[in-house]
Design an enzyme around this catalytic site. Sequence first.
Site, PDB file in Angstrom:
ATOM      1  N   HIS A  71     -17.701 -48.863  34.821  1.00  0.00           N
ATOM      2  CA  HIS A  71     -16.294 -48.526  34.576  1.00  0.00           C
ATOM      3  C   HIS A  71     -16.201 -47.014  34.562  1.00  0.00           C
ATOM      4  O   HIS A  71     -17.234 -46.327  34.522  1.00  0.00           O
ATOM      5  CB  HIS A  71     -15.833 -49.131  33.238  1.00  0.00           C
ATOM      6  CG  HIS A  71     -16.606 -48.579  32.078  1.00  0.00           C
ATOM      7  ND1 HIS A  71     -17.809 -49.110  31.694  1.00  0.00           N
ATOM      8  CD2 HIS A  71     -16.382 -47.515  31.261  1.00  0.00           C
ATOM      9  CE1 HIS A  71     -18.287 -48.409  30.671  1.00  0.00           C
ATOM     10  NE2 HIS A  71     -17.430 -47.434  30.393  1.00  0.00           N
ATOM     11  N   ASP A 104     -19.005 -35.137  39.427  1.00  0.00           N
ATOM     12  CA  ASP A 104     -17.617 -35.520  39.691  1.00  0.00           C
ATOM     13  C   ASP A 104     -17.540 -36.570  40.813  1.00  0.00           C
ATOM     14  O   ASP A 104     -18.130 -36.375  41.880  1.00  0.00           O
ATOM     15  CB  ASP A 104     -16.790 -34.288  40.064  1.00  0.00           C
ATOM     16  CG  ASP A 104     -15.304 -34.588  40.124  1.00  0.00           C
ATOM     17  OD1 ASP A 104     -14.818 -35.396  39.313  1.00  0.00           O
ATOM     18  OD2 ASP A 104     -14.623 -33.998  40.996  1.00  0.00           O
ATOM     19  N   GLU A 128     -15.179 -38.191  26.083  1.00  0.00           N
ATOM     20  CA  GLU A 128     -15.286 -39.331  26.990  1.00  0.00           C
ATOM     21  C   GLU A 128     -13.923 -40.014  27.124  1.00  0.00           C
ATOM     22  O   GLU A 128     -13.575 -40.534  28.183  1.00  0.00           O
ATOM     23  CB  GLU A 128     -16.322 -40.316  26.470  1.00  0.00           C
ATOM     24  CG  GLU A 128     -16.728 -41.348  27.504  1.00  0.00           C
ATOM     25  CD  GLU A 128     -17.875 -42.203  27.000  1.00  0.00           C
ATOM     26  OE1 GLU A 128     -18.970 -42.080  27.554  1.00  0.00           O
ATOM     27  OE2 GLU A 128     -17.676 -42.970  26.057  1.00  0.00           O
ATOM     28  N   HIS A 136     -14.467 -43.019  33.499  1.00  0.00           N
ATOM     29  CA  HIS A 136     -13.837 -42.158  32.503  1.00  0.00           C
ATOM     30  C   HIS A 136     -13.379 -40.863  33.170  1.00  0.00           C
ATOM     31  O   HIS A 136     -14.002 -40.399  34.128  1.00  0.00           O
ATOM     32  CB  HIS A 136     -14.818 -41.763  31.395  1.00  0.00           C
ATOM     33  CG  HIS A 136     -15.253 -42.898  30.539  1.00  0.00           C
ATOM     34  ND1 HIS A 136     -14.455 -43.466  29.572  1.00  0.00           N
ATOM     35  CD2 HIS A 136     -16.420 -43.585  30.495  1.00  0.00           C
ATOM     36  CE1 HIS A 136     -15.114 -44.443  28.974  1.00  0.00           C
ATOM     37  NE2 HIS A 136     -16.312 -44.542  29.517  1.00  0.00           N
TER      38      HIS A 136
END
Length: 138
Positions: free
Chosen positions: A41, A81, A126, A43
């Site tokens: 998942h 990134d 986060e 963030h």
Amino acid sequence: MPKMYLTRRESFSASHRLWNPSLTEARNIELFDKCASPNGHGHNYILEVTVAGQVRGETGYVIDLKKLKAIIRAEIIQHVDHKHLNFDVEYLKGIIPTAENLARVFWQVLEPKITEGKLFSIRLHETENNVIEYRGEE
Ligand code: NI
């Protein structure tokens, strides 16, 4: 000269999965719950890097922010990134990519690169509500 603390904020987006390969699936799910879901998942992380040092008479700076920004981008942001932190980043191999572990690795990467002033802390957000801070202490 006065000692001051200068912070540069950067952001990056990345995915991760919290999973300890040395444990059973059941134990991983018990520990990490939905953070262990198989495909990970994402963030939107915010990274705050604080440098402590004396204000230099010649410039009035602790560290030139253009240099600090360039170091953080070259050493961290460019590597993480839009990446999957479990698989894509060489210096994150073998760790569980919690915010705690990320902050510790980011410290190890940045600390030797900061030669004006000294790295004082890494704060990694986060989520809006969850922040870890590391000051290089064991
Ligand atoms: Ni997560």
